[in-house]
Write an enzyme that holds these catalytic residues in place. Structure first.
Site, PDB file in Angstrom:
ATOM      1  N   GLY A   4       0.902  -1.128   0.043  1.00  0.00           N
ATOM      2  CA  GLY A   4       0.037   0.113  -0.118  1.00  0.00           C
ATOM      3  C   GLY A   4       0.738   1.222  -0.013  1.00  0.00           C
ATOM      4  N   ALA A   6      12.919  -3.406   4.063  1.00  0.00           N
ATOM      5  CA  ALA A   6      13.206  -3.265   5.311  1.00  0.00           C
ATOM      6  C   ALA A   6      12.372  -2.704   5.942  1.00  0.00           C
ATOM      7  CB  ALA A   6      14.620  -2.356   5.226  1.00  0.00           C
ATOM      8  N   SER A   7      11.102  -2.581   5.527  1.00  0.00           N
ATOM      9  CA  SER A   7       9.730  -1.875   6.020  1.00  0.00           C
ATOM     10  C   SER A   7      10.168  -0.344   6.337  1.00  0.00           C
ATOM     11  CB  SER A   7       9.511  -2.609   7.489  1.00  0.00           C
ATOM     12  OG  SER A   7       9.115  -3.786   7.362  1.00  0.00           O
ATOM     13  N   ARG A   8      11.028   0.388   5.415  1.00  0.00           N
ATOM     14  CA  ARG A   8      11.668   1.547   5.436  1.00  0.00           C
ATOM     15  C   ARG A   8      10.547   2.562   4.596  1.00  0.00           C
ATOM     16  NH1 ARG A   8      14.235   2.711   0.931  1.00  0.00           N
ATOM     17  NH2 ARG A   8      15.340   4.688   1.765  1.00  0.00           N
ATOM     18  N   THR A  13       7.211   3.508   4.216  1.00  0.00           N
ATOM     19  CA  THR A  13       6.171   4.588   5.114  1.00  0.00           C
ATOM     20  C   THR A  13       6.906   5.509   5.773  1.00  0.00           C
ATOM     21  OG1 THR A  13       4.442   2.769   4.957  1.00  0.00           O
ATOM     22  CG2 THR A  13       4.415   4.570   6.737  1.00  0.00           C
ATOM     23  N   ALA A  48       5.050   7.684  12.271  1.00  0.00           N
ATOM     24  CA  ALA A  48       5.090   6.350  11.709  1.00  0.00           C
ATOM     25  C   ALA A  48       6.323   5.765  11.477  1.00  0.00           C
ATOM     26  CB  ALA A  48       4.158   6.125  10.427  1.00  0.00           C
ATOM     27  N   GLY A  82       7.720   1.530  10.124  1.00  0.00           N
ATOM     28  CA  GLY A  82       7.227   0.443   9.361  1.00  0.00           C
ATOM     29  C   GLY A  82       6.652  -0.893  10.189  1.00  0.00           C
ATOM     30  N   VAL A  83       5.908  -1.603   9.442  1.00  0.00           N
ATOM     31  CA  VAL A  83       5.438  -2.771   9.986  1.00  0.00           C
ATOM     32  C   VAL A  83       5.173  -4.059   9.048  1.00  0.00           C
ATOM     33  CG1 VAL A  83       2.869  -2.191   9.658  1.00  0.00           C
ATOM     34  CG2 VAL A  83       3.565  -3.609  11.810  1.00  0.00           C
ATOM     35  N   GLU A  98       7.057  -6.115   7.721  1.00  0.00           N
ATOM     36  CA  GLU A  98       8.018  -7.314   7.615  1.00  0.00           C
ATOM     37  C   GLU A  98       7.683  -7.976   9.280  1.00  0.00           C
ATOM     38  OE1 GLU A  98      12.255  -6.660   5.632  1.00  0.00           O
ATOM     39  OE2 GLU A  98      11.468  -5.165   7.202  1.00  0.00           O
TER      40      GLU A  98
END
Lengths: 788, 154
Positions: A494, A534-536, A538, A739, A741-742, A744
Site C-alpha cells: 500500500g 526493510a519496512s522503511r 512509510t 509512523a 514500518g510494520v 515485515e
C-alpha cells in the site's frame, strides 16, 4: 470526484491501486507487449552443487534454427554483488549451487530456446559440496570461494578469507570476553537453557514468478523491465557490473506480483541484460518457470543457532551467549547484511546486561540466501522465543509476565550501546494476552485433541546501510489535482496509497485529488529511492513525500501571502482553498497553482506552476566497533510487537489447527489503519505458513520439492479460525506523523509462538523447523511412550 | 501444427490460429492480449490463471486452446458492465481484499463461479472454493469477507 476525504492521514481510505487491480487493468512485466521483435531466453543451469567448469561447448545449441545467440561466463568477466562483489553474472570457473546459470540461450521463441538450452554441453569436475552452515564454517570444510581475499566489500562487513565465512559480526556487552560471559554471572542464574536450533531454507513463493525483459540499444542505452523492489539498486549494480554509465541504464518496474524480499537486490535480471547485449536492438524476455523460481532465484537463508540464556530466580535475564551460522548459499546478495542485522539485534527484544553474540554468514552449496520478509529476525526469534519460554517455565513464572519484565523499553541502553527509541512493547503484550484470554485454560473440541496457548514477542530494525535515501516530487495540475512521484514500489503493502494520503494531508486537499504517478517506477523519470525493503518506505519515502508537499505548500502560501500582503504564517490550506485566519480571505488552489494570480486590473501576474521536491536520508547512524559491535547508534529505530496463539493439536494425526492468532504491533502512527490491519492479517498467515515450509535437497544438492505440490504454502483452507489485530501507536521521533514500518514484522515471531502453544498443549518442544504433522505426531507419541 | 479455431471469450468470437500444444492461457495472453489470467505455475497449482469455462472455474493453463473451441470463456475483463463494477469487484475494493493484485483476477473468477452455483455459501464453502487459488499477501481473510459480503447482500 464525488467523495472528498479531507485530512486523510490516519483514515482508512481505499487503496489507490485497487480499481485497476480488480478490473485486470494493472500490467505486470509479463503483461507488457513488446511486438514481434521480441526474443525469448532460457537459462542453462548447473546440474551440480559444486564443480569446476572445464569446458562449455555451445556449438550444437547454436546450430538450432531460430537460436540467435548464446552467452556464457566468457561474456561476463566482471564480479558483481550487492554487498560482497562475489559473483559473475554467468558462472565462469566454478559453479556453487545446483541451478546456477552457466549459459543463456536467446531464440525467436521460448520453445526453441528451451530445446537449445538442453544442447549446451558443459564439462564439469565435480567437487565436494557442503550444505550445512555450521559444517561449512569449520576449517576443514570444502572452500567455495578460494579467491575471497580479492573481492570487494563495504567497510562494515567483516569476511574471513580462507574460510567460507563471508561475514562475522561480534557483539560484546557487559562482563564478557571472546571466551564468553563471565562464569560469575552464570553462577548468579537460577535457570540456564542452552539449545541448538536449525531452520531450513525457505522460498518467498510470490504468485508472480521472476520475469525480466531487457533491450540493449545500438546507442548503448540499456533498458530492463523487471518486477522489482529495487529498480535503482538494480541500475546501480548493472552499471557497475557492466562497466557502463548509470545514465545509460534504465530500469522500468511496473507493479510487482508479490515481493517479500525476493524481488529486492538482483537475481536473474543481470543475466537477461547480458543476453540482450548479444542481440542488440531486440528485447529479450526470460520467465522463470515455477520450478526455476524455487532454485534459481534468491531464497531465505538457513540457520544453525546455538544459544544459551540465563535468568535469576526473579526472572531477570542476566546473560546470553549465542552463535548464529546463516547458510548463505553459493553467493551473497543480502546475505552478509542479514548476518550483520542478526548480530546487532542478536538478543531479540530483550534488555540483557551481559551478551556475547557471534553472527556469521557462511557460503554453502545451496541457492542464494538473501532477503526475505524481516530478514534475520524470523530465523533468530525461533530459538530465542522458545528459550525465554523455557526459562519462565523453569523458574515458575508466567511466560507473558517474564517477557513484560525483560523486554526492551524506551530509553534502555540496548545491546549495541544505543538508546532504545520510544516503543511500547508491554502494551503489545497486554493487548495480545487480553485478546486470547491468556491464562484461561479452555477445553479442546474433541477428546483426541489437546489445546494450548503460546506467546512470542519480536523486534526488528530496518537492516540497511547507514544512509539509504528517498526522494519525492509533487506536481500540481490546473484543477488542483496533484501528481505525486516516488521511486518506491507498491509490492502490495500500500505504499502508493500512503504516499497519496501524506501528500493530501500536507497540501490541504482531499485524498481523491491525488494521483500517484509511479506506475511504472522508471529510473529515468522517477525520483531516487534506495529500495523498497526493510519496512522503511512509510517512514523514509513518507518523510520525502512530506518534505516535497511542504515545499509546494510553502510556495503556494508565499505567493498568496504576497498577493494579499499578509504573513504566510497566518495562512492555511483547507479542502483545496487557501484561507487567511487573519483576514478570512479565501483563494481556491484551482487554476492559481498553474497559472498564478493576476495583479489588479491584470497588470502583471504572480506565481506560476507549483512543483515541490523533497528528500530524506537518515544522517545519524554510526559505525560499530568491529570487535564489540558497540556504537552510539546502530540503527534508525526498531518496530516491536507481540503475538499470542490459541491452537489445538490432533494427537491422532499430528495436525495443528490454529484457533486464533492475536497480534499487536507498535507502528508509531497508522497512516491507514485498515492497511496496517491487512499487513497484520496477511503476515500472521505468512508466518504460520513459514513454520511448516522447508526446501529439501538430496545429497547432490538438488532441490527435491521445487513445486507448489511438494512445497506447500497456506491455502484458504489452512488459515486460523480467527485473526485478531491491535495497533499500538507510540510516535517515532523522525517518522512522518510518528509512523514506522510494520510490513515485515508481522511474521517474525509467528513460528515460535506456534511452537510455544504446541508445548503448552502437548508438553513437547521442537528445536528445528519445519514443523510437520508427522514430526509432531511422532514427538507426542515418543513422549507418551517415555512416560509409560 | 496450427489449427484455426474460434474462441468465444467475454462474449466476442475470435478466429485465431493456435498451436496444438498451446494452452488456453497462452492464447488468451499472447494472441488475444487478454492478460488478466496470470501465469503463476503453468501446472494447475496456483490458480492465478483461473477463468470461467462454461460458467465453471478452471485453470486456463491446464486447458489446451484447441479444446476450448465451442466453449464460453469469461475473464475478469468481462466483469464490469457499462463502466459499473461487478459487485464482487466493488466488494474486493471495499474490504481491501487486494494487495499485490496478482492472484486477484483468478480469485474473482473462482468467486463468480462459486456464487453462480451456490449464491449463499457458508464460510467453509467459500474457503473450499478458493482452495486452488493461492495468495501470499492477504492471508485470504479479506477475500473471504468480500465474497461473503456479496453473498449476504444478493
Amino acid at each position: 470526484m464525488t467523495k472528498q476525504t479531507t485530512d486523510p492521514v490516519g483514515k482508512s481510505v481505499p487503496r489507490i491501486d485497487a480499481y485497476d487491480k480488480v478490473t485486470g487493468a494493472v500490467q505486470y512485466v509479463d503483461d507488457l507487449q513488446f511486438g514481434p521483435g521480441l526474443y525469448y531466453g532460457k537459462l542453462v543451469h548447473s546440474p551440480h552443487a559444486h564443480a569446476i567448469i572445464k569446458k562449455v561447448d555451445v556449438s550444437k545449441a547454436l546450430a538450432v534454427p531460430g537460436v540467435k545467440a548464446i552467452v556464457t561466463g566468457e561474456d561476463t568477466p566482471h564480479r558483481m554483488g550487492l554487498y560482497m562483489q562475489d559473483r559473475y553474472i554467468f558462472a565462469r570457473d566454478r559453479v556453487r549451487y545446483y541451478g546456477e546459470p552457466v549459459a543463456g540461450v536467446v531464440a525467436i521463441s521460448e520453445e526453441i530456446a528451451e530445446q537449445a538450452a538442453k544442447l549446451v554441453e558443459v564439462e564439469y569436475e565435480v567437487l565436494q559440496p557442503v550444505f550445512d552452515p555450521y559444517e561449512a564454517a569449520q576449517p576443514d570444510a570444502p572452500l567455495l570461494h578460494p579467491d575471497m581475499a580479492e573481492y570487494q566489500w563495504p567497510p562494515f562487513i567483516f569476511p574471513e578469507p580462507g574460510t567460507n565465512i563471508s561475514e562475522h559480526f561480534k557483539l560484546r556487552k557487559g562482563k564478557v570476553t571472546d571466551e564468553g560471559v563471565d562464569p560469575e554471572v552464570w553462577a548468579q542464574c537460577a535457570a540456564i537453557v542452552e539449545k541448538t536450533f536449525r531452520l531450513p531454507q525457505i522460498q518467498h513463493v510470490p504468485i508472480e514468478p521472476h520475469v525480466a525483459v531487457a533491450r540493449w540499444d545500438l546507442s548503448g542505452e540499456v533498458t530492463l523491465w523487471s518486477p522489482s523492489q529495487s529498480p535503482f539498486a538494480q541500475r546501480d549494480l548493472l552499471a557497475q557490473g557492466l562497466g557502463i554509465p548509470h545514465g545509460n541504464v534504465r530500469v522500468i518496474s511496473p507493479y510487482v506480483g508479490g515481493g517479500f524480499g525476493g524481488k529486492a537486490g538482483i537475481s536473474i535480471e543481470a543475466n537477461v541484460v547480458v543476453m540482450a547485449k548479444a542481440v542488440k536492438g531486440h528485447p529479450v524476455k526470460v520467465r522463470m518457470t515455477r520450478e526455476e523460481e524455487f532454485f534459481c532465484t534468491n531464497v531465505r537463508q538457513s540457520l544453525y543457532a546455538h544459544t544459551k540464556i540465563g535468568c535469576d530466580k526473579d526472572g531477570h535475564v542476566l546473560a546470553m551467549e549465542t552463535a548464529y551460522y546463516f547458510g548463505g548459499g553459493g553467493y551473497n546478495d543480502y546475505g552478509v547484511n542479514i548476518a550483520r542485522a542478526a548480530g546487532y539485534s542478536c538478543t531479540g527484544p530483550y534488555s540483557i546486561p551481559n551478551v556475547k553474540g557471534d553472527s556469521h554468514s557462511v557460503y554453502t552449496n545451496t541457492p542464494i540466501g538473501s532477503a526475505m520478509r524481516g530478514f534475520g529476525m524470523p530465523e533468530i526469534h525461533w530459538g530465542i522465543e522458545q528459550i525465554m519460554d523455557r526459562l519462565a517455565d523453569e523458574i515458575g513464572m508466567d511466560p507473558a509476565e517474564f517477557r513484560r519484565i525483560n523486554c526492551v523499553k524506551t530509553g534502555d541502553t540496548i545491546l549495541t550501546g544505543m538508546k532504545m527509541p520510544a516503543v511500547d512493547l508491554v502494551q503489545c503484550i497486554d493487548k495480545v494476552t487480553e485478546a486470547i484470554n491468556w491464562g484461561k485454560e479452555e477445553p479442546p473440541s474433541a477428546p483426541h485433541k489437546k489445546r494450548g496457548k503460546g506467546i512470542a514477542i519480536m523486534w526488528k530494525a530496518p537492516a540497511m546501510p547507514p544512509n539509504p535515501g528517498s526522494s519525492a516530487i509533487v506536481r500540481f495540475n490546473e484543477d488542483a489535482t496533484v501528481n505525486v512521484y516516488v521511486g518506491a514500489q507498491d509490492i502490495g503493502q500500500g505504499a502508493f496509497t500512503v504516499a497519496a494520503q501524506m501528500a493530501a494531508q500536507v497540501l490541504g486537499i482531499p485524498y481523491e485529488w491525488v494521483r500517484v504517478s509511479v506506475n511504472p517506477v522508471d529510473t529515468k523519470y522517477s525520483p531516487y529511492e534506495w529500495q523498497t525493503v526493510a519496512s522503511r518506505i512509510t517512514w523514509s519515502m513518507g518523510n520525502a513525500v512530506r518534505a516535497a508537499a511542504n515545499h509546494a505548500r510553502t510556495q503556494i502560501l508565499e505567493i498568496v501571502a504576497k498577493y494579499w500582503d499578509e504573513d504566510p504564517a497566518d495562512l492555511d490550506i483547507k479542502n483545496g482553498v487557501v484561507i487567511s485566519y487573519k483576514s478570512e480571505r479565501e483563494q481556491p488552489l484551482k487554476k492559481m497553482v498553474v497559472y498564478g494570480l493576476p495583479n489588479e486590473n491584470y497588470e502583471g501576474w504572480q506565481g506560476g506552476p507549483i512543483i515541490g521536491s523533497g528528500k530524506f536520508m537518515p544522517t545519524y547512524v554510526t559505525n560499530l566497533d568491529p570487535d564489540t559491535g558497540q556504537g552510539a547508534r546502530a540503527v534508525v529505530h526498531y518496530t516491536v510487537g507481540a503475538q499470542a496463539i490459541d491452537l489445538e493439536v490432533d494427537t491422532e494425526t499430528g495436525e495443528v489447527e490454529i484457533l486464533k492468532i492475536a497480534s499487536a504491533y507498535d507502528v508509531g502512527k497508522a497512516i491507514n489503519p485498515d492497511l496496517v490491519m491487512t499487513q497484520i492479517e496477511g503476515g500472521a498467515v505468512h508466518g504460520m505458513s513459514s513454520a511448516f515450509e522447508g526446501m529439501f535437497f538430496d545429497e547432490n544438492g538438488r532441490l527435491k520439492n521445487p513445486s507448489l505440490v511438494d512445497y506447500k504454502i497456506a491455502t484458504a483452507m489452512d488459515i486460523p479460525k480467527e485473526i485478531h489485530g491491535d495497533i499500538v501507536e507510540t510516535p517515532l521521533e523522525d517518522g512522518p506523523w510518528g509512523a514506522r514500518g510494520v510490513g515485515e514484522h508481522v511474521m517474525v515471531q509467528t513460528a515460535p509462538a506456534i511452537a510455544n502453544a504446541i508445548y503448552n498443549a502437548t508438553g513437547v518442544r521442537f528445536d528445528d523447523l519445519p514443523l510437520s504433522a508427522e514430526k509432531i505426531y511422532r514427538a507426542i507419541h515418543a513422549q507418551e511412550e517415555q512416560e509409560q | 501444427m496450427l489449427h484455426e479455431i474460434t474462441l468465444n471469450v467475454n462474449g466476442e468470437l475470435h478466429i485465431v490460429p493456435v498451436k496444438s500444444h498451446h494452452t488456453l492461457l497462452t492464447v488468451l495472453r499472447e494472441q488475444l492480449g487478454i492478460t488478466s489470467p496470470k501465469r503463476g505455475c503453468e501446472n494447475g497449482e496456483c490458480g492465478a490463471c483461473t477463468v470461467l469455462y462454461d460458467g465453471k472455474p478452471v485453470n486456463s493453463c491446464m486447458v489446451l486452446a484447441v479444446e476450448a473451441e465451442g466453449h464460453v470463456i469469461e475473464t475478469v475483463e468481462s466483469l464490469a458492465k457499462n463502466g459499473e463494477l461487478h459487485p464482487l469487484q466493488k466488494s474486493f475494493i471495499e474490504h481491501n481484499a487486494v494487495q499485490c493484485g496478482f492472484c486477484t483476477p483468478g480469485m474473482l473468477m473462482s468467486a463468480k463461479g462459486l456464487l453462480a452455483e451456490n449464491p449463499h455459501p457458508t464460510e467453509e464453502e467459500i474457503k473450499h472454493a478458493l482452495a486452488g487459488n493461492l495468495c501470499r499477501c492477504t492471508g485470504y481473510v479479506r477475500i473471504i469477507d468480500a465474497i461473503k459480503d456479496v453473498a449476504d447482500h444478493s
